[in-house]
Design an enzyme around this catalytic site. Sequence first.
Site, mmCIF file in Angstrom:
data_model
loop_
_atom_site.group_PDB
_atom_site.id
_atom_site.type_symbol
_atom_site.label_atom_id
_atom_site.label_comp_id
_atom_site.label_asym_id
_atom_site.label_seq_id
_atom_site.Cartn_x
_atom_site.Cartn_y
_atom_site.Cartn_z
ATOM 1 N N SER A 1 0.831 -1.207 0.000
ATOM 2 C CA SER A 1 0.000 0.000 0.000
ATOM 3 C C SER A 1 0.866 1.257 0.000
ATOM 4 C CB SER A 1 -0.905 0.030 1.237
ATOM 5 O OG SER A 1 -1.766 -1.076 1.274
HETATM 6 N N1 SAH Z 1 -1.077 -4.732 4.069
HETATM 7 C C1 SAH Z 1 -0.330 -5.006 2.865
HETATM 8 C C2 SAH Z 1 -1.093 -4.590 1.634
HETATM 9 C C3 SAH Z 1 -1.327 -5.776 0.779
HETATM 10 S S1 SAH Z 1 -2.419 -5.635 -0.580
HETATM 11 C C4 SAH Z 1 1.048 -4.395 2.925
HETATM 12 O O1 SAH Z 1 1.357 -3.670 3.861
HETATM 13 O O2 SAH Z 1 1.865 -4.686 2.037
HETATM 14 C C5 SAH Z 1 -3.773 -6.626 -0.019
HETATM 15 C C6 SAH Z 1 -3.480 -8.067 0.307
HETATM 16 O O3 SAH Z 1 -4.715 -8.669 0.678
HETATM 17 C C7 SAH Z 1 -2.940 -8.904 -0.853
HETATM 18 O O4 SAH Z 1 -1.723 -9.467 -0.484
HETATM 19 C C8 SAH Z 1 -4.015 -9.961 -1.075
HETATM 20 O O5 SAH Z 1 -3.489 -11.228 -1.458
HETATM 21 C C9 SAH Z 1 -4.668 -10.020 0.292
HETATM 22 N N2 SAH Z 1 -6.022 -10.566 0.313
HETATM 23 C C10 SAH Z 1 -7.031 -10.379 -0.570
HETATM 24 N N3 SAH Z 1 -8.134 -11.042 -0.193
HETATM 25 C C11 SAH Z 1 -7.830 -11.655 0.989
HETATM 26 C C12 SAH Z 1 -8.552 -12.509 1.890
HETATM 27 N N4 SAH Z 1 -9.826 -12.867 1.665
HETATM 28 N N5 SAH Z 1 -7.915 -12.953 2.990
HETATM 29 C C13 SAH Z 1 -6.624 -12.620 3.246
HETATM 30 N N6 SAH Z 1 -5.895 -11.834 2.430
HETATM 31 C C14 SAH Z 1 -6.488 -11.351 1.316
#
Ligand code: SAH
Length: 217
Positions: free
Chosen positions: A67
């Site tokens: 993000s």
């Molecule tokens: N918090 C992260 C941002 C990641 S982007 C950071 O600091 O880098 C969002 C993430 O949510 C992705 O890695 C995606 O695979 C995950 N995601 C999407 N749907 C999900 C679900 N149902 N359960 C767990 N993770 C999920």
Amino acid sequence: MAQIEDSFMHKGMRRKLVEEIRSKGISDEQVLDAIGAIPRHLFMDNTFVQFAYVDKAFPIAVGQTISQPYTVAFQTQALELKKYDKVLEVGTGSGYQAAVLCRMGASVYTIERQKALYDFARNLLPGLGYRPHFFYGDGYLGLPTYGPFDKIIVTAGASFIPEPLKQQLKIGGIMVIPVGERDLQIMKIITRLSETEYREEDKGGFIFVPLLTGLSD
Ligand code: SAH
């Protein structure tokens, strides 16, 4: 595994990033301290180090993103964290947001549906001194056996607010979740007022990768 190297150059770039985020309206000093302390470049591929301290989201593995630092700061500030708060994060991704929460003294439970990212974050964070509890699973369901939580942060765009997450929020607890269509979500701040009542506030538009159901493989 990423090299754990944090130079004066990286520290200087981080200080600038902190000032940029402050100028965009983030005032929680503990959030700014965490952004200033955590080596974001180690959460990205070595090739892209020059982008690590630009205030933008960036691609990581398997089509996901780390993000934007401002977004991390915005969501974290909205959580109104207190030390020792028990926090559920849905969407571990690179692990950067989880590191921010740990740095602020929270007890962090983070869940990811992509095995490659779950493995990446689980390998990286302990070496940096951050020890959230990692889970490979579907965050739509939350973590019923570990809840309830003081705070819940969802870092992927949801098309609706998952009922299990509402149920796993303590009374008085806060959930921050982007909700909407694929190309625009509204940041919702949800406070649980009682067993059955929730207050919902809208805090502007953001764009996240989608929250998906089930596991990646
Ligand atoms: N918090 C992260 C941002 C990641 S982007 C950071 O600091 O880098 C969002 C993430 O949510 C992705 O890695 C995606 O695979 C995950 N995601 C999407 N749907 C999900 C679900 N149902 N359960 C767990 N993770 C999920």
